[in-house]
Write a protein that holds these residues in place. Structure first.
Motif, PDB file in Angstrom:
ATOM      1  N   SER A 109       0.738  -1.178  -0.124  1.00 41.46           N
ATOM      2  CA  SER A 109      -0.085  -0.059  -0.038  1.00 41.46           C
ATOM      3  C   SER A 109       0.923   1.254  -0.065  1.00 41.46           C
ATOM      4  O   SER A 109       0.608   2.275  -0.782  1.00 41.46           O
ATOM      5  CB  SER A 109      -0.912  -0.133   1.263  1.00 41.46           C
ATOM      6  N   PRO A 110       2.002   1.416   0.595  1.00 40.62           N
ATOM      7  CA  PRO A 110       2.801   2.423   0.627  1.00 40.62           C
ATOM      8  C   PRO A 110       3.260   2.918  -0.831  1.00 40.62           C
ATOM      9  O   PRO A 110       3.511   3.902  -1.116  1.00 40.62           O
ATOM     10  CB  PRO A 110       3.890   2.293   1.464  1.00 40.62           C
ATOM     11  N   LEU A 111       3.607   1.799  -1.733  1.00 35.11           N
ATOM     12  CA  LEU A 111       3.972   1.886  -2.837  1.00 35.11           C
ATOM     13  C   LEU A 111       2.886   2.602  -3.771  1.00 35.11           C
ATOM     14  O   LEU A 111       3.286   3.245  -4.619  1.00 35.11           O
ATOM     15  CB  LEU A 111       4.349   0.398  -3.369  1.00 35.11           C
ATOM     16  N   LEU A 112       1.578   2.218  -3.324  1.00 34.43           N
ATOM     17  CA  LEU A 112       0.706   2.885  -4.223  1.00 34.43           C
ATOM     18  C   LEU A 112       0.133   4.236  -3.551  1.00 34.43           C
ATOM     19  O   LEU A 112      -0.914   4.793  -4.085  1.00 34.43           O
ATOM     20  CB  LEU A 112      -0.585   1.930  -3.980  1.00 34.43           C
ATOM     21  N   GLY A 113       0.870   4.794  -2.562  1.00 33.82           N
ATOM     22  CA  GLY A 113       0.528   6.103  -2.045  1.00 33.82           C
ATOM     23  C   GLY A 113      -0.675   6.160  -1.341  1.00 33.82           C
ATOM     24  O   GLY A 113      -1.206   7.195  -0.921  1.00 33.82           O
ATOM     25  N   LEU A 114      -0.918   4.912  -0.489  1.00 25.55           N
ATOM     26  CA  LEU A 114      -2.153   4.968   0.271  1.00 25.55           C
ATOM     27  C   LEU A 114      -1.753   5.296   1.838  1.00 25.55           C
ATOM     28  O   LEU A 114      -0.836   4.867   2.311  1.00 25.55           O
ATOM     29  CB  LEU A 114      -2.794   3.520   0.143  1.00 25.55           C
ATOM     30  N   ASP A 115      -2.688   6.183   2.508  1.00 22.49           N
ATOM     31  CA  ASP A 115      -2.730   6.275   3.619  1.00 22.49           C
ATOM     32  C   ASP A 115      -3.193   5.110   4.499  1.00 22.49           C
ATOM     33  O   ASP A 115      -3.608   3.966   3.790  1.00 22.49           O
ATOM     34  CB  ASP A 115      -3.422   7.499   4.108  1.00 22.49           C
ATOM     35  N   VAL A 116      -3.208   5.057   5.633  1.00 20.51           N
ATOM     36  CA  VAL A 116      -3.738   3.910   6.692  1.00 20.51           C
ATOM     37  C   VAL A 116      -5.071   3.637   6.339  1.00 20.51           C
ATOM     38  O   VAL A 116      -5.539   2.341   6.162  1.00 20.51           O
ATOM     39  CB  VAL A 116      -3.430   4.041   7.917  1.00 20.51           C
ATOM     40  N   GLN A 117      -6.117   4.536   6.207  1.00 14.58           N
ATOM     41  CA  GLN A 117      -7.399   4.459   5.629  1.00 14.58           C
ATOM     42  C   GLN A 117      -7.592   3.792   4.385  1.00 14.58           C
ATOM     43  O   GLN A 117      -8.447   2.702   4.178  1.00 14.58           O
ATOM     44  CB  GLN A 117      -8.081   5.610   5.942  1.00 14.58           C
ATOM     45  N   GLY A 118      -6.945   4.322   3.367  1.00 10.85           N
ATOM     46  CA  GLY A 118      -7.055   3.672   2.035  1.00 10.85           C
ATOM     47  C   GLY A 118      -6.311   2.268   2.105  1.00 10.85           C
ATOM     48  O   GLY A 118      -6.895   1.392   1.255  1.00 10.85           O
ATOM     49  N   THR A 119      -5.269   1.906   2.878  1.00 15.88           N
ATOM     50  CA  THR A 119      -4.667   0.655   3.047  1.00 15.88           C
ATOM     51  C   THR A 119      -5.582  -0.466   3.464  1.00 15.88           C
ATOM     52  O   THR A 119      -5.862  -1.389   3.140  1.00 15.88           O
ATOM     53  CB  THR A 119      -3.572   0.811   4.002  1.00 15.88           C
ATOM     54  N   SER A 120      -6.538   0.153   4.597  1.00 17.60           N
ATOM     55  CA  SER A 120      -7.512  -0.740   5.180  1.00 17.60           C
ATOM     56  C   SER A 120      -8.510  -1.072   4.133  1.00 17.60           C
ATOM     57  O   SER A 120      -9.234  -2.167   4.077  1.00 17.60           O
ATOM     58  CB  SER A 120      -8.076   0.279   6.304  1.00 17.60           C
ATOM     59  N   TRP A 121      -9.108   0.149   3.281  1.00 12.29           N
ATOM     60  CA  TRP A 121      -9.906  -0.402   2.211  1.00 12.29           C
ATOM     61  C   TRP A 121      -9.353  -1.381   1.267  1.00 12.29           C
ATOM     62  O   TRP A 121      -9.964  -2.066   0.834  1.00 12.29           O
ATOM     63  CB  TRP A 121     -10.690   1.019   1.624  1.00 12.29           C
ATOM     64  N   LEU A 122      -8.311  -1.178   0.780  1.00 12.96           N
ATOM     65  CA  LEU A 122      -7.641  -2.039  -0.158  1.00 12.96           C
ATOM     66  C   LEU A 122      -7.595  -3.239   0.413  1.00 12.96           C
ATOM     67  O   LEU A 122      -7.899  -4.257  -0.460  1.00 12.96           O
ATOM     68  CB  LEU A 122      -6.164  -1.519  -0.399  1.00 12.96           C
TER      69      LEU A 122
END
Length: 172
Positions: free
Chosen positions: A109-122
């Motif tokens: 998820s960090p490689l995709l530029g996602l924050d923690v919330q975005g990581t959770s959704w992914l």
């Protein structure tokens, strides 16, 4: 082969073998999705903590399922030996395997530029996709018609959407 032979899964039928091969994957994917929505606030290393939570929960439930299988129905039918234990471990392993894709999603998820919330959704999306994928694989392996494959995919997608609605309701 007899039904007590650990190399046979629940009898000679193809559908029975498909259940053992994939049911744990469907269940494990639902479990992983539930872990993501229940994770709530994480500490200083939220991605690492979520990855560990996913994987360790999968392992804990795998152990519980193996234990239940070995000391539930199997103990009444056959003596426990190494072969029976390894068979039970292998049969329930898809529960753990299903936790890996959401954990990998968290890791990348960090490689995709996602924050923690975005990581959770992914991670949640990957878990639900896995749930649908495992159910489709089981239906296909069992020789189900395309109509039944579509039905099982739809039911599992609806269950996944229900799990996602829990996350929306919990707002974390």
């Amino acid at each position: 082969m007899s039904t007590t032979d650990p190399t046979t899964v629940r009898g000679p039928g193809t559908a029975d073998r498909a259940r053992a091969d994939y049911t744990g994957g469907v269940y494990g994917s639902m479990l992983a999705a539930s872990v993501v929505i229940g994770a709530g606030a994480l500490g200083s290393f939220p991605r690492l903590e979520l990855m560990l939570l996913l994987l360790l929960t999968g392992v804990a439930f795998w152990i519980a399922h193996v234990h239940a299988q070995l000391f539930g129905a199997r103990l009444a039918r056959e003596p426990l030996d190494r072969r029976v234990v390894f068979h039970a471990c292998r049969e329930e392993w898809p529960i753990v395997k299903a936790a890996v894709p959401p954990a990998v999603a968290v890791a990348v998820s960090p490689l995709l530029g996602l924050d923690v919330q975005g990581t959770s959704w992914l991670a949640l999306s990957v878990a639900v996709a896995g749930q649908v994928g495992w159910s489709v694989a089981a239906a296909r392996r069992a020789g189900a018609s395309w109509r039944l494959v579509a039905a099982t995919a739809s039911v599992n997608l609806l269950i996944g959407l229900l799990i996602i609605s829990f996350k929306v309701f919990l707002k974390h």
